[in-house]
Design a protein around this motif. Sequence first.
Motif, PDB file in Angstrom:
ATOM      1  N   TRP A 125      -0.228 -14.008  -2.497  1.00 25.71           N
ATOM      2  CA  TRP A 125       0.540 -13.308  -3.524  1.00 25.71           C
ATOM      3  C   TRP A 125       2.038 -13.391  -3.262  1.00 25.71           C
ATOM      4  CZ3 TRP A 125       3.675  -9.426  -1.729  1.00 25.71           C
ATOM      5  CH2 TRP A 125       3.388  -8.910  -0.460  1.00 25.71           C
ATOM      6  N   TYR A 250       9.099  -5.360  -0.926  1.00 28.21           N
ATOM      7  CA  TYR A 250       8.314  -6.428  -1.556  1.00 28.21           C
ATOM      8  C   TYR A 250       7.212  -6.905  -0.606  1.00 28.21           C
ATOM      9  CZ  TYR A 250       7.145 -11.103  -3.278  1.00 28.21           C
ATOM     10  OH  TYR A 250       6.463 -12.220  -3.711  1.00 28.21           O
ATOM     11  N   SER A 253       4.107  -4.697  -0.527  1.00 31.48           N
ATOM     12  CA  SER A 253       3.551  -4.319  -1.838  1.00 31.48           C
ATOM     13  C   SER A 253       2.233  -5.013  -2.165  1.00 31.48           C
ATOM     14  CB  SER A 253       4.566  -4.628  -2.941  1.00 31.48           C
ATOM     15  OG  SER A 253       4.782  -6.026  -3.062  1.00 31.48           O
ATOM     16  N   ARG A 255      -0.793  -4.117  -2.290  1.00 31.74           N
ATOM     17  CA  ARG A 255      -1.712  -3.372  -3.158  1.00 31.74           C
ATOM     18  C   ARG A 255      -0.993  -2.679  -4.309  1.00 31.74           C
ATOM     19  NH1 ARG A 255      -3.564  -2.618   2.107  1.00 31.74           N
ATOM     20  NH2 ARG A 255      -5.694  -3.374   2.480  1.00 31.74           N
ATOM     21  N   GLN A 256       0.240  -3.088  -4.589  1.00 28.31           N
ATOM     22  CA  GLN A 256       1.041  -2.427  -5.620  1.00 28.31           C
ATOM     23  C   GLN A 256       1.655  -3.465  -6.563  1.00 28.31           C
ATOM     24  OE1 GLN A 256       3.486  -0.514  -2.511  1.00 28.31           O
ATOM     25  NE2 GLN A 256       2.929   1.443  -3.428  1.00 28.31           N
ATOM     26  N   PRO A 257       0.834  -4.113  -7.391  1.00 27.84           N
ATOM     27  CA  PRO A 257       1.359  -5.197  -8.235  1.00 27.84           C
ATOM     28  C   PRO A 257       2.435  -4.752  -9.214  1.00 27.84           C
ATOM     29  CG  PRO A 257      -0.905  -4.630  -8.824  1.00 27.84           C
ATOM     30  CD  PRO A 257      -0.620  -3.943  -7.536  1.00 27.84           C
ATOM     31  N   ARG A 260       5.554  -4.340  -7.295  1.00 28.77           N
ATOM     32  CA  ARG A 260       6.032  -5.663  -6.870  1.00 28.77           C
ATOM     33  C   ARG A 260       6.772  -6.360  -8.014  1.00 28.77           C
ATOM     34  NH1 ARG A 260       1.736  -7.148  -4.637  1.00 28.77           N
ATOM     35  NH2 ARG A 260       0.740  -8.515  -6.163  1.00 28.77           N
ATOM     36  N   ARG A 261       6.269  -6.262  -9.225  1.00 29.55           N
ATOM     37  CA  ARG A 261       6.950  -6.886 -10.367  1.00 29.55           C
ATOM     38  C   ARG A 261       8.356  -6.314 -10.540  1.00 29.55           C
ATOM     39  NH1 ARG A 261       1.695  -6.590 -12.579  1.00 29.55           N
ATOM     40  NH2 ARG A 261       2.161  -4.608 -13.603  1.00 29.55           N
TER      41      ARG A 261
END
Length: 281
Positions: A125, A250, A253, A255-257, A260-261
């Motif tokens: 990712w 970043y 992140s 587990r935090q999409p 992250r965006r």
Amino acid sequence: MLQIRLDGRPAWLKLWRGPDPAAAVAQAESRLRAAALALGQALDAVAPPLLVLPERGILITAPAPGRPVAQALAGAGEAERAALIARMGLWLRRLAGTTRARGRFGPRFWLNGLEARIAAATGDWIDRDLVAGHMRRMRAEAESLRSAAVERGLCHGDLTPDNLFVDAPRPGLLRLTAIDMEGATEMALARDMARLLVWLASRREPPPARTRDGIALPDWLALTGVPGLMAPDQAPILRFLIGELMLAYYLDSVRQPARRRALVRAMRDWGGQDRAITPAP
């Protein structure tokens, strides 16, 4: 931390494990008491220690009154949001108080920390091109900051709206009470400011209309506009530490999409600016 009852009252228990939990508890208690003394425990406060059991690695603190500032921000309009951000800046100014002093900034320390994080980061990712480009810009900006004057003072160490609680003991007056202050130490004031601003940027939707250093301009102005909090010559250091924390967040992140965006957007804005203030893409 574990919520408990002590003598019939709510309290929070924190347990240390490791080679010397007694020393860790003693240090945490000392830092909490120093913060309480600096803040005065009126409208600016820290949740104080209630019971200390060093031999068991246990520290019990009082609960913070009110609700997390993060919850208050979630339902706030722009004016209320700016007021809450400024109020957090006032809390930090009070904490730093008489400990403020000038020193020399060492950007290499922060670059080393990022390089270690990058080396340890795994997962498909991760946008490796984004990370590499951000580090190139961080290294370029570090050149002009080597041995720059930096203002230090007693800081929270993890200043986020999750760690500050707000309530109104009297109409029109907001009290802020901090939790998780065991890591409080004297460091660059800009680091606590940067952490707060990056936390805000990582949770702000939709994208802001205008930004500075990758941060929504109203948020940046609300914090840096607090009288006496940040000297004008500290703005380049604040910008550098914003960039450092954006990349650190970043890399954490996985587990935090959604977060992250927001961080990707902020990092691209931070790195792509050729002016102080830019419109969002």
